[in-house]
Design an enzyme around this catalytic site. Structure first.
Site, short mmCIF file in Angstrom:
data_model
loop_
_atom_site.label_atom_id
_atom_site.label_comp_id
_atom_site.label_asym_id
_atom_site.label_seq_id
_atom_site.Cartn_x
_atom_site.Cartn_y
_atom_site.Cartn_z
N SER A 18 0.85 -1.19 0.00
CA SER A 18 0.00 0.00 0.00
C SER A 18 0.89 1.25 0.00
O SER A 18 1.66 1.44 -0.93
CB SER A 18 -0.96 -0.03 1.19
OG SER A 18 -1.99 0.91 1.02
N ASP A 34 -8.64 -5.11 -6.11
CA ASP A 34 -8.32 -4.11 -5.10
C ASP A 34 -9.19 -2.87 -5.28
O ASP A 34 -9.14 -2.22 -6.32
CB ASP A 34 -6.84 -3.74 -5.22
CG ASP A 34 -6.32 -2.90 -4.06
OD1 ASP A 34 -7.14 -2.28 -3.36
OD2 ASP A 34 -5.09 -2.86 -3.86
N HIS A 90 -6.75 -5.84 -1.77
CA HIS A 90 -5.69 -4.98 -1.24
C HIS A 90 -4.81 -5.80 -0.29
O HIS A 90 -4.86 -5.65 0.94
CB HIS A 90 -6.31 -3.78 -0.52
CG HIS A 90 -5.37 -2.64 -0.32
ND1 HIS A 90 -4.75 -1.99 -1.36
CD2 HIS A 90 -4.94 -2.00 0.81
CE1 HIS A 90 -3.99 -1.02 -0.89
NE2 HIS A 90 -4.07 -1.01 0.42
#
Length: 718
Positions: free
Chosen positions: A535, A622, A654
């Site tokens: 991320s 995601d 994600h």
């Protein structure tokens, strides 16, 4: 983009998607969860490990003398996890594999041999469940392929019948209330009417029928209800990025207070006692670190309950019968706890005898007679205990979550205070491979290759604790350094706000300063440092290879954004309340100036600078950092003939939840890092089995990957 205290979880994943940004404004004090550090205690099961006179095995002189820990033991399914007791104490539950997929199992609390699976998931597994107060009924959340459209299900453990309580397309459930005073129903927010805003419903657990409590026409971000499900408080974002605090006035709401933008990450509701007389707030207004306050709901009088000048208030422990806060934590280098209610002090002292790590109270029965305790340390994966408060406090070990790691050469994690070039203190954590720290003092005996492991968020933090990633990388011969760069949460609002406007700026300077410290201290060599993360950590990886291409030898980007303009134009709609925070802390895509800033700070803009090997991992579903983010930079690199290895999972979001996919990606990562830094690598072997792995480009860039993919494809066809 994520929030959360740690970026690494004990189940073997980099936690890049555990909490949405809005969680920073949610209650942090749960009625049945606490984690406390026991570093100062002694006499427990691990006491011998700290006794200088105890016999110890000879320290390995070389990496080859260290047993190689299989990836399956580190990243495969845990044997048991998320262990809980039902509120009435009759049932013990946990998640464990069923035909290779994590599902919820339930057993009579006094006879674990009678355990049976009560869920039948065959996809990504169940990782979020909890008990209701309806007898024999538990609740769990699951999405589809990582899309984060979480549906809420109820399961009757006696019959095994399961019911979707939120059976609507494109709906993300938000549980607002679960109360013993209303055992047959729960309060749930659902955004099926408007994807941006959750309407509030009362849901009957037996029938599944929902009745509207409030249609969210006022753009409420968070509701606070009492134990009888009466709405009491709420919060609503303002156009300037601040927050209005609201209280119930008849059938509507009235503003009674506000949170300025600069306190938005460090101030918010923290719970309500069951009688509704005390509202708990974590509050940084007029101070730097957030403290815990109790607010008299009748008069508004505030009482300071706990504060710490070093760090923000963290977790809490509340009485299951009253909701009164009994203990509260602060996490600076490690978690420390302050007892507010002397009635539980003796109990916490008894748990301190387990060992020098950290214990978490997973659940407490409603009568508070029995607790389920999870214990772990950096070098000790989680194990579970039953604690019976009667009879002088009886503590009984039940089982280990990962018995395959018992006796393996796991290593300590060392908290550090580093200093940035402009004088900020950066709380960091160093893990050293055993052959590089023969006397176990946390000081490197010789330089080894290093992985800079960057947490997500960026509004999260790294912390002390067991991490399968740190242990894996150390076992392969790498030092691992994690840095709480400015912008990280937990260290006061000034430190968090210092990251505003500093993506690819001073936030990245902090990471580079940490690398320079490691080189100066003899931890690693200047040319033997990789950067890796998920991320925001993936974004930092891309920044490392584009903005500072001479600092890092290679990078591993997991679901990291490459184009900040497209990132902010595709955030999930239910983040609407927090978009102003994003725009002010990053750059506003609605203005020309903001778009220019976002373009300038996007790795995609500097793709020509990439000269070091890059591995990218992405989930196709995601919803936060969409596949297009990785596609954009991969396509740009390919067009310029810049090598890149791109790993794509069609059934992930994600982060990689399925152990088969996690093992597969880590097998690729291991070979990639070995080629780049020179550490050792376990062959890919059978670690693609059951995985959905695809490699659209660059398979030839990792030793053995082409052959492993061919073998995997043939196996799937069979």
């Amino acid at each position: 983009m994520t929030s959360g205290r740690r970026n690494r979880g004990g189940d073997g994943r980099i936690l890049v998607g555990t909490l949405p940004l809005e969680s920073s404004m949610r209650r942090i004090l749960l009625a049945s969860a606490v984690s406390f550090a026991l570093a100062a205690c002694g006499g427990g099961k691990d006491a011998a490990s700290t006794d200088a006179t105890a016999a110890k095995p000879a320290a390995p002189a070389t990496l080859d003398e260290v047993e190689l820990i299989p990836r399956e033991a580190l990243f495969g399914n845990p044997e048991r996890a998320i262990v809980q007791l039902s509120p009435d104490g009759r049932h013990l539950s946990w998640v464990a594999p069923l035909d290779g997929t994590l599902n919820v199992w339930v057993a009579p609390a006094d006879d674990l041999s009678q355990a049976k699976a009560v869920t039948q998931d065959t996809a990504r597994g169940i990782r979020n469940y909890f008990w209701s107060h309806q007898p024999d009924t538990l609740l769990y959340l699951r999405d589809s392929g990582g899309d984060e459209d979480f549906h809420l299900y109820a399961v009757d453990v006696a019959s095994g019948d399961s019911r979707d309580l939120t059976p609507f397309d494109k709906t993300t459930a938000a549980v607002v209330g679960v109360s013993d005073r209303q055992p047959g129903a729960i309060l749930v927010g659902m955004n099926d009417r408007d994807p941006k805003w959750h309407d509030l419903y009362r849901v009957d657990l037996a029938s599944g029928e929902r009745s509207l409590v409030e249609q969210n026409t006022q753009e409420i971000a968070e509701y606070i209800a009492d134990a009888d499900y009466a709405l009491r408080f709420a919060s609503r974002a303002r156009p300037d990025g601040g927050v209005d605090l609201l209280r119930r006035a008849g059938d509507g709401w009235e503003k009674y207070d506000e949170i300025p933008f600069e306190d938005g990450m460090t101030t918010g509701f923290a719970g309500l006692t069951k009688d509704g007389t005390t509202l708990y707030m974590r509050d940084s207004r007029g101070r730097d670190t957030s403290a815990l306050f109790g607010v008299d709901t009748a008069t508004g009088a505030k009482t300071l309950l706990h504060e710490d000048a070093r760090a923000d208030i963290g977790g809490g422990l509340a009485d299951p019968a009253t909701g009164q806060v009994q203990a509260v934590s602060v996490n600076y280098l490690r978690e420390e706890w302050a007892v507010l209610d002397d009635r539980i002090k003796a109990d916490l002292d008894r748990l301190a005898a387990i060992g020098p790590g950290e214990a978490s109270i997973n659940t407490r029965t409603l009568d508070d007679k029995t607790w389920i305790v999870a214990y772990s340390a950096a070098e000790s994966p989680v194990e579970y205990y039953r604690y019976d408060r009667g009879d002088g406090g009886k503590l009984s070990r039940m089982f280990s979550g990962r018995p395959a790691l018992e006796g393996k050469p796991l290593v300590p994690m060392w908290p550090l205070e580093l200093t940035s070039r402009d004088g900020k203190t950066l709380v960091s954590y160093l893990t050293l491979p055993p052959h590089a720290d023969a006397n176990g003092d946390g000081k490197a005996d010789k330089p080894v290759p290093m992985v800079l492991l960057v947490h997500g968020g960026p509004w999260g933090r790294d912390g002390y604790g067991y991490s399968s990633y740190d242990q894996w990388l150390a076992n392969r011969g790498y030092a691992v350094l994690s840095v709480n760069f400015r912008g990280s949460t937990g260290f006061g609002k000034a430190f968090t706000n210092a990251g505003d406007g500093e993506w690819a700026g001073k936030m990245h300077d902090d990471l580079v300063d940490a690398v320079q410290w490691a080189v100066a201290e003899g931890v690693t060599h200047q040319d033997k440092v990789a950067i890796m993360g998920g991320s925001y950590g993936g974004y930092a990886t891309l920044v490392g290879l584009t903005f500072t291409p001479d600092v890092f030898a290679c990078g591993v980007d997991i679901v990291g954004p490459a184009n900040l303009n497209t990132l902010l134009s595709t955030v999930p709609p239910y983040w609407a309340s927090f978009f102003e925070q994003l725009a002010r802390r990053m750059g506003d895509p609605r203005t020309e100036e903001g778009r220019a800033w976002l373009t300038e700070r996007s790795p995609l803009t500097r793709v020509d600078a990439i000269s070091k090997p890059l591995l990218i991992g992405q989930g196709a579903n995601d919803p936060r950092v969409k596949q297009d983010e990785s596609d954009q930079i991969v396509n740009a690199m390919t067009a310029k003939n810049i090598p890149v290895t791109y790993v794509l999972f069609p059934d992930e979001g994600h982060g990689f939840a399925r152990p088969e996919n996690n093992k597969a990606f880590n097998a690729v990562t291991e070979g990639f890092l070995s080629q780049c830094l020179g550490g050792r690598a376990q062959p890919i072997g059978e670690d693609f089995a059951g995985s959905s792995i695809t490699v659209p480009t660059g398979a030839e860039g990792v030793p053995g990957l082409v052959e492993a993919l061919q073998s995997h494809t043939q196996e799937v066809k069979r």
